[in-house]
Motif scaffolding. Sequence first.
Motif, mmCIF file in Angstrom:
data_model
loop_
_atom_site.group_PDB
_atom_site.id
_atom_site.type_symbol
_atom_site.label_atom_id
_atom_site.label_comp_id
_atom_site.label_asym_id
_atom_site.label_seq_id
_atom_site.Cartn_x
_atom_site.Cartn_y
_atom_site.Cartn_z
ATOM 1 N N LEU A 1 44.119 44.554 46.840
ATOM 2 C CA LEU A 1 43.013 43.741 46.332
ATOM 3 C C LEU A 1 41.985 43.435 47.422
ATOM 4 O O LEU A 1 41.478 42.314 47.529
ATOM 5 N N LYS B 1 38.840 41.722 46.671
ATOM 6 C CA LYS B 1 38.977 40.332 46.233
ATOM 7 C C LYS B 1 39.387 39.412 47.382
ATOM 8 O O LYS B 1 38.945 38.267 47.485
ATOM 9 N N TYR C 1 48.343 35.756 44.263
ATOM 10 C CA TYR C 1 47.823 37.120 44.181
ATOM 11 C C TYR C 1 48.851 38.222 44.420
ATOM 12 O O TYR C 1 48.626 39.362 43.997
ATOM 13 N N TYR D 1 49.690 39.535 40.709
ATOM 14 C CA TYR D 1 48.963 40.745 41.110
ATOM 15 C C TYR D 1 48.423 41.479 39.889
ATOM 16 O O TYR D 1 47.241 41.849 39.830
ATOM 17 N N GLU E 1 45.422 39.974 38.270
ATOM 18 C CA GLU E 1 44.180 40.346 38.949
ATOM 19 C C GLU E 1 43.750 41.758 38.569
ATOM 20 O O GLU E 1 42.567 42.020 38.355
ATOM 21 N N VAL E 2 44.705 42.670 38.491
ATOM 22 C CA VAL E 2 44.397 44.054 38.105
ATOM 23 C C VAL E 2 43.818 44.080 36.689
ATOM 24 O O VAL E 2 42.874 44.829 36.400
#
Length: 334
Positions: free
Chosen positions: A264, A267, A315, A321, A324-325
Amino acid sequence: MTEKNRKYVFPLLLDLHYVKNDVLKTCYKIVNHIEAANIIVVPLEYSYSMKKYNNIVQDLINQALKIGKPIWVYSGGDFGYSLKNQNVYNFRFSGFKSKLNRRTFLLPAFVNDPYGLHINKEFSTINKQPKPKIGFVGQAKGGFLKYLKELLSFAKTNIKRFVIKQLRDYQAFYPSITKRAKYLELLKKSNHLQTHFILRNSYRAGVKTLAEKHKTTQEFYQNIYNNPYTFCLRGAGNFSVRFYEVLATGRIPILINTDCLLPLDNKINWDKHCLIINEANIKTMPETIVQFHAKLSNQDFLKLQKSNRELWNNYLRRHTYFKEVHDIFCNILN
């Protein structure tokens, strides 16, 4: 599914089909027909599935390509495998940043929360001391025999890759165990650092029983807990599981950058969470650590530890995780 074969399953599916995580149930839904899907997930690790179920996997990918659906592929293990198709998004733990395409998603090592499991305390921070305190527990041994053993292991891996035609990327020889020993010795020699290292001659100290494994794991995490900094260098693959274990503990990784891609990275500003030192600058590593440490006030030092614990929790756990994806892909699909 058992613990033995969970490594072959696309990690997201562990929380959608087996554990059924409540957070991810609001983001993802498994559908019965390929036409109804926004994305197509190859359910098993790519190399394994191509070996065991080649025709089924190829048919699934071909169907997805035919109707223009993005495909998610999990390429696990220490090395991973690069897929070139424009519609394929590759999820992997390892790889070289300069060689990976924009459709690569680096997976963090999904470690369990060490508190309550390996550390019998609640999370707390460590106050800043004049000298940086650096910890390390793991396999690190110098000498020609260890170097030769690593070289033979490298040769064996590549023989399998060519002869058995394993689907894994080639990478140049990297003697991580002997390099660790060399770099840790450089830190030990500095009068400006406090080092607390436990060096093993073999992986996990060659444990054979559950009791031995429990003991060495507790030693490992206790060392991370007791030291605000931990030295992190890649292993056989170009990534460090220790890096994520340090973040989970709420401590500060010192990561040796060997052309690493971190999860990420569009991000997360990783420079705000760890000290990253390019391997080309390894000779000045002690001075770099001292300078990094000196710039932090005690308040900043405590804040950094808290933010790393929060970073891991928000995250880098499996469900956070993939949340977020999900958000990233909503933007891609729109």
